[in-house]
Design a protein around this motif. Structure first.
Motif, PDB file in Angstrom:
ATOM      1  N   ASN A  24      42.693  30.005  54.898  1.00 35.15           N
ATOM      2  CA  ASN A  24      43.788  30.726  55.581  1.00 35.15           C
ATOM      3  C   ASN A  24      43.717  32.225  55.326  1.00 35.15           C
ATOM      4  N   LYS A  25      42.527  32.778  55.444  1.00 35.00           N
ATOM      5  CA  LYS A  25      42.270  34.221  55.296  1.00 35.00           C
ATOM      6  C   LYS A  25      42.471  34.751  53.885  1.00 35.00           C
ATOM      7  N   LYS A  26      42.637  33.866  52.904  1.00 34.65           N
ATOM      8  CA  LYS A  26      42.846  34.284  51.522  1.00 34.65           C
ATOM      9  C   LYS A  26      41.635  33.861  50.686  1.00 34.65           C
ATOM     10  N   HIS A  27      41.132  34.778  49.875  1.00 31.36           N
ATOM     11  CA  HIS A  27      40.023  34.459  48.981  1.00 31.36           C
ATOM     12  C   HIS A  27      40.520  33.483  47.917  1.00 31.36           C
ATOM     13  N   VAL A  28      39.764  32.406  47.717  1.00 30.86           N
ATOM     14  CA  VAL A  28      40.142  31.393  46.733  1.00 30.86           C
ATOM     15  C   VAL A  28      39.025  31.232  45.705  1.00 30.86           C
ATOM     16  N   ILE A  29      39.370  30.632  44.577  1.00 29.80           N
ATOM     17  CA  ILE A  29      38.384  30.344  43.538  1.00 29.80           C
ATOM     18  C   ILE A  29      37.409  29.304  44.070  1.00 29.80           C
ATOM     19  N   PRO A  37      35.588  25.346  47.327  1.00 32.98           N
ATOM     20  CA  PRO A  37      36.818  25.752  46.637  1.00 32.98           C
ATOM     21  C   PRO A  37      37.113  24.824  45.460  1.00 32.98           C
ATOM     22  N   VAL A  38      37.734  25.393  44.430  1.00 32.75           N
ATOM     23  CA  VAL A  38      38.167  24.611  43.269  1.00 32.75           C
ATOM     24  C   VAL A  38      39.642  24.299  43.467  1.00 32.75           C
ATOM     25  N   PRO A  39      40.015  23.016  43.561  1.00 31.16           N
ATOM     26  CA  PRO A  39      41.426  22.659  43.735  1.00 31.16           C
ATOM     27  C   PRO A  39      42.288  23.209  42.594  1.00 31.16           C
ATOM     28  N   ALA A  40      43.526  23.547  42.921  1.00 27.03           N
ATOM     29  CA  ALA A  40      44.443  24.181  41.955  1.00 27.03           C
ATOM     30  C   ALA A  40      44.650  23.336  40.701  1.00 27.03           C
ATOM     31  N   HIS A  41      44.621  22.029  40.819  1.00 21.89           N
ATOM     32  CA  HIS A  41      44.886  21.157  39.669  1.00 21.89           C
ATOM     33  C   HIS A  41      43.639  20.898  38.817  1.00 21.89           C
ATOM     34  N   GLN A  42      42.480  21.336  39.290  1.00 18.32           N
ATOM     35  CA  GLN A  42      41.216  21.066  38.606  1.00 18.32           C
ATOM     36  C   GLN A  42      40.889  22.162  37.600  1.00 18.32           C
ATOM     37  N   GLY A  51      36.497  36.034  45.269  1.00 12.34           N
ATOM     38  CA  GLY A  51      36.177  37.261  46.003  1.00 12.34           C
ATOM     39  C   GLY A  51      34.711  37.280  46.381  1.00 12.34           C
ATOM     40  N   TYR A  52      34.078  38.403  46.158  1.00 15.31           N
ATOM     41  CA  TYR A  52      32.668  38.573  46.490  1.00 15.31           C
ATOM     42  C   TYR A  52      31.822  38.526  45.228  1.00 15.31           C
ATOM     43  N   GLY A  53      31.730  37.333  44.651  1.00 18.47           N
ATOM     44  CA  GLY A  53      30.846  37.130  43.514  1.00 18.47           C
ATOM     45  C   GLY A  53      31.406  37.527  42.158  1.00 18.47           C
ATOM     46  N   HIS A  54      32.738  37.648  42.031  1.00 22.03           N
ATOM     47  CA  HIS A  54      33.316  37.985  40.731  1.00 22.03           C
ATOM     48  C   HIS A  54      33.393  36.727  39.874  1.00 22.03           C
ATOM     49  N   LEU A  55      32.611  36.699  38.807  1.00 22.12           N
ATOM     50  CA  LEU A  55      32.636  35.594  37.867  1.00 22.12           C
ATOM     51  C   LEU A  55      33.915  35.698  37.042  1.00 22.12           C
ATOM     52  N   ILE A  56      34.737  34.660  37.089  1.00 27.53           N
ATOM     53  CA  ILE A  56      36.037  34.692  36.408  1.00 27.53           C
ATOM     54  C   ILE A  56      35.829  34.590  34.904  1.00 27.53           C
ATOM     55  N   LYS A  57      36.440  35.531  34.198  1.00 31.30           N
ATOM     56  CA  LYS A  57      36.325  35.588  32.742  1.00 31.30           C
ATOM     57  C   LYS A  57      37.562  34.954  32.096  1.00 31.30           C
ATOM     58  N   ASN A  58      37.430  34.584  30.824  1.00 27.12           N
ATOM     59  CA  ASN A  58      38.571  34.040  30.083  1.00 27.12           C
ATOM     60  C   ASN A  58      39.737  35.018  30.157  1.00 27.12           C
ATOM     61  N   GLY A  59      40.919  34.488  30.416  1.00 24.91           N
ATOM     62  CA  GLY A  59      42.124  35.304  30.466  1.00 24.91           C
ATOM     63  C   GLY A  59      42.447  35.848  31.852  1.00 24.91           C
ATOM     64  N   PHE A  62      43.585  33.833  38.780  1.00 19.91           N
ATOM     65  CA  PHE A  62      43.470  34.072  40.212  1.00 19.91           C
ATOM     66  C   PHE A  62      43.892  32.857  41.024  1.00 19.91           C
ATOM     67  N   ARG A  63      44.674  31.954  40.460  1.00 22.24           N
ATOM     68  CA  ARG A  63      45.038  30.712  41.154  1.00 22.24           C
ATOM     69  C   ARG A  63      45.807  30.967  42.449  1.00 22.24           C
ATOM     70  N   ASP A  64      46.437  32.132  42.570  1.00 24.20           N
ATOM     71  CA  ASP A  64      47.168  32.454  43.799  1.00 24.20           C
ATOM     72  C   ASP A  64      46.257  33.046  44.873  1.00 24.20           C
ATOM     73  N   GLY A  65      44.988  33.226  44.550  1.00 23.54           N
ATOM     74  CA  GLY A  65      44.044  33.789  45.502  1.00 23.54           C
ATOM     75  C   GLY A  65      44.142  35.303  45.588  1.00 23.54           C
ATOM     76  N   LEU A  66      43.332  35.873  46.459  1.00 21.64           N
ATOM     77  CA  LEU A  66      43.284  37.320  46.642  1.00 21.64           C
ATOM     78  C   LEU A  66      43.314  37.669  48.128  1.00 21.64           C
ATOM     79  N   SER A  67      43.932  38.786  48.432  1.00 19.90           N
ATOM     80  CA  SER A  67      43.855  39.318  49.797  1.00 19.90           C
ATOM     81  C   SER A  67      42.485  39.970  49.967  1.00 19.90           C
ATOM     82  N   GLU A  68      42.143  40.321  51.179  1.00 22.80           N
ATOM     83  CA  GLU A  68      40.870  41.010  51.443  1.00 22.80           C
ATOM     84  C   GLU A  68      40.819  42.336  50.686  1.00 22.80           C
ATOM     85  N   ILE A  69      41.918  43.057  50.679  1.00 24.62           N
ATOM     86  CA  ILE A  69      41.960  44.348  49.971  1.00 24.62           C
ATOM     87  C   ILE A  69      41.739  44.145  48.476  1.00 24.62           C
TER      88      ILE A  69
END
Length: 78
Positions: A24-29, A37-42, A51-59, A62-69
């Motif tokens: 739905n136009k939102k960047h997801v994990i 996509p990784v489901p929210a409960h997983q 986003g564009y290749g951002h490896l998520i670090k501890n802490g 981003f479960r709410d996703g990201l806008s394009e900006i």
């Protein structure tokens, strides 16, 4: 320390090369290995990305996703 800045054209090329996963136009994990996509409960897999290749670090949360900006700004910071 020298700070480098990427041009808008360079940033757009990098976006195309990296790719992303949106719902739905939102960047997801997503799992970087599969692009799925990784489901929210997983639990986040090793290599969870947003986003564009951002490896998520501890802490980072981003479960709410990201806008394009937001995704573009995250790429610029990376």
């Amino acid at each position: 320390m020298i700070k480098l800045r990427i041009s808008d054209n360079g940033l757009n090329l990098l976006k195309q090369w990296e790719g992303c996963t949106k719902i739905n136009k939102k960047h997801v994990i997503y799992d970087d290995k599969t692009g799925q996509p990784v489901p929210a409960h997983q639990k986040l897999p090793l290599g969870a990305t947003i986003g564009y290749g951002h490896l998520i670090k501890n802490g980072e949360f981003f479960r709410d996703g990201l806008s394009e900006i937001q995704a573009t700004e995250l790429l610029r910071r990376d």
